[in-house]
Design a protein around this motif. Structure first.
Motif, PDB file in Angstrom:
ATOM      1  N   ASN A 275      54.872  36.753  40.236  1.00  0.00           N
ATOM      2  CA  ASN A 275      53.687  37.611  40.280  1.00  0.00           C
ATOM      3  C   ASN A 275      52.495  36.853  39.725  1.00  0.00           C
ATOM      4  O   ASN A 275      52.310  36.745  38.508  1.00  0.00           O
ATOM      5  CB  ASN A 275      53.950  38.895  39.482  1.00  0.00           C
ATOM      6  CG  ASN A 275      54.919  39.801  40.198  1.00  0.00           C
ATOM      7  OD1 ASN A 275      54.647  40.256  41.297  1.00  0.00           O
ATOM      8  ND2 ASN A 275      56.066  40.055  39.579  1.00  0.00           N
ATOM      9  N   ASN A 276      51.696  36.325  40.638  1.00  0.00           N
ATOM     10  CA  ASN A 276      50.613  35.427  40.272  1.00  0.00           C
ATOM     11  C   ASN A 276      49.234  36.017  40.533  1.00  0.00           C
ATOM     12  O   ASN A 276      48.254  35.542  39.980  1.00  0.00           O
ATOM     13  CB  ASN A 276      50.779  34.113  41.066  1.00  0.00           C
ATOM     14  CG  ASN A 276      49.613  33.180  40.912  1.00  0.00           C
ATOM     15  OD1 ASN A 276      49.303  32.746  39.807  1.00  0.00           O
ATOM     16  ND2 ASN A 276      48.940  32.878  42.020  1.00  0.00           N
ATOM     17  N   VAL A 277      49.151  37.041  41.369  1.00  0.00           N
ATOM     18  CA  VAL A 277      47.838  37.580  41.721  1.00  0.00           C
ATOM     19  C   VAL A 277      47.177  38.191  40.489  1.00  0.00           C
ATOM     20  O   VAL A 277      47.854  38.744  39.613  1.00  0.00           O
ATOM     21  CB  VAL A 277      47.971  38.620  42.850  1.00  0.00           C
ATOM     22  CG1 VAL A 277      48.633  39.900  42.358  1.00  0.00           C
ATOM     23  CG2 VAL A 277      46.627  38.915  43.497  1.00  0.00           C
ATOM     24  N   GLY A 278      45.850  38.074  40.395  1.00  0.00           N
ATOM     25  CA  GLY A 278      45.158  38.623  39.236  1.00  0.00           C
ATOM     26  C   GLY A 278      43.669  38.771  39.481  1.00  0.00           C
ATOM     27  O   GLY A 278      43.133  38.320  40.490  1.00  0.00           O
ATOM     28  N   LEU A 279      43.009  39.411  38.529  1.00  0.00           N
ATOM     29  CA  LEU A 279      41.563  39.635  38.601  1.00  0.00           C
ATOM     30  C   LEU A 279      40.996  39.566  37.196  1.00  0.00           C
ATOM     31  O   LEU A 279      41.529  40.184  36.272  1.00  0.00           O
ATOM     32  CB  LEU A 279      41.257  41.009  39.213  1.00  0.00           C
ATOM     33  CG  LEU A 279      39.796  41.467  39.180  1.00  0.00           C
ATOM     34  CD1 LEU A 279      38.946  40.591  40.104  1.00  0.00           C
ATOM     35  CD2 LEU A 279      39.683  42.938  39.561  1.00  0.00           C
ATOM     36  N   ALA A 280      39.912  38.803  37.034  1.00  0.00           N
ATOM     37  CA  ALA A 280      39.247  38.702  35.734  1.00  0.00           C
ATOM     38  C   ALA A 280      37.753  38.961  35.900  1.00  0.00           C
ATOM     39  O   ALA A 280      37.120  38.439  36.823  1.00  0.00           O
ATOM     40  CB  ALA A 280      39.457  37.314  35.135  1.00  0.00           C
ATOM     41  N   ARG A 281      37.208  39.792  35.038  1.00  0.00           N
ATOM     42  CA  ARG A 281      35.758  39.995  34.958  1.00  0.00           C
ATOM     43  C   ARG A 281      35.356  39.981  33.489  1.00  0.00           C
ATOM     44  O   ARG A 281      36.143  40.384  32.625  1.00  0.00           O
ATOM     45  CB  ARG A 281      35.351  41.324  35.608  1.00  0.00           C
ATOM     46  CG  ARG A 281      35.536  41.357  37.124  1.00  0.00           C
ATOM     47  CD  ARG A 281      35.208  42.716  37.690  1.00  0.00           C
ATOM     48  NE  ARG A 281      35.546  42.797  39.117  1.00  0.00           N
ATOM     49  CZ  ARG A 281      35.745  43.935  39.764  1.00  0.00           C
ATOM     50  NH1 ARG A 281      35.641  45.090  39.121  1.00  0.00           N
ATOM     51  NH2 ARG A 281      36.043  43.918  41.056  1.00  0.00           N
TER      52      ARG A 281
END
Length: 239
Positions: free
Chosen positions: A74-80
């Motif tokens: 599980n590699n998908v991600g989101l950073a803000r």
């Protein structure tokens, strides 16, 4: 060597692509999930937006029926970025959803098959920022939650032949990192000041750590999160 079949999310670039190329070179079959198509992908690439819960559930059910998966990364991600006092709750929802929901959905879709075969590998990508980082309240909290889920699932699956581990990258030369940390920026300077090796990691270095957890020889390792961060998790760079 046993030829395995692994599902990798966020597979078309950065760490996911480096891992997919490594696994394919070792003779494994990689099924990657990404938003965009890529004819050069070293395996089977499925175009899917994992942020769409219903579409993801349907696609993952179909993939699990078609393939005997041995594991998932599980590699998908989101950073803000947000400083406290200016945190946008809508962004918090987006960050938690994108970093946690696909991880849960992929594991739950593949779990029955891995249980039936008595062998499996689950590797969840967390982050160095789970230990705390300026302007990353929501992302750090989401990635800390990934570590918690990893430990919980490892306990629940300990007698099934399925291991659950995590890798927590430090600053790594990926598109997502560079979106928030441009070369020569103050943000990059702050990151490098925290890394004893005084450099960012390369995707292939993270891929090597993930590949260890997927290997046959890692069968007695579960519930662990390995920080691959140039030493940043143990202390600051020397002055």
């Amino acid at each position: 060597m046993v030829r395995r079949k692994f599902l990798v999310t966020g597979a078309s670039k950065g760490i996911g692509l480096a891992l997919s190329e490594r696994l394919a070179a070792e003779g494994h079959h990689v099924v990657g999930i990404a938003r965009g198509a890529d004819a050069s992908f070293p395996g089977t690439l499925v175009q899917l937006d994992l942020d769409d819960r219903a579409a993801s559930a349907a696609a993952l059910a179909e993939l699990a029926a078609r393939h005997d998966f041995d594991g998932v990364v599980n590699n998908v991600g989101l950073a803000r970025l947000h400083a406290v006092g200016a945190i946008d709750l809508a962004d918090v929802d987006d960050i938690f959803r994108t970093n946690l929901h696909p991880t849960i959905q992929t594991v739950q879709a593949l779990l029955p098959g891995m249980k039936a075969r008595g062998w499996g590998r689950i590797v969840n990508l967390s982050s160095l920022v789970s230990l705390g980082a300026m302007n990353r309240t929501a992302y750090a909290a989401a990635k800390a939650a990934v570590i918690s889920m990893t430990r919980t699932w490892a306990l629940e699956l300990a007698e099934t032949g399925i291991t659950v581990n995590g890798v927590a990258p430090g600053p790594t030369e990926t598109e997502m990192f560079r979106r928030n940390t441009s070369v020569g920026s103050e943000a990059e300077r702050r990151f490098l000041a925290l890394v004893p090796m005084r450099r960012v990691g390369q995707p292939n270095e993270l891929a090597a750590a993930i590949a260890f957890f997927l290997a046959e020889d890692a069968g007695f390792v579960t519930g662990q999160t390995l920080f691959v961060d140039g030493g940043a998790s143990i202390g600051k760079a020397s002055l």
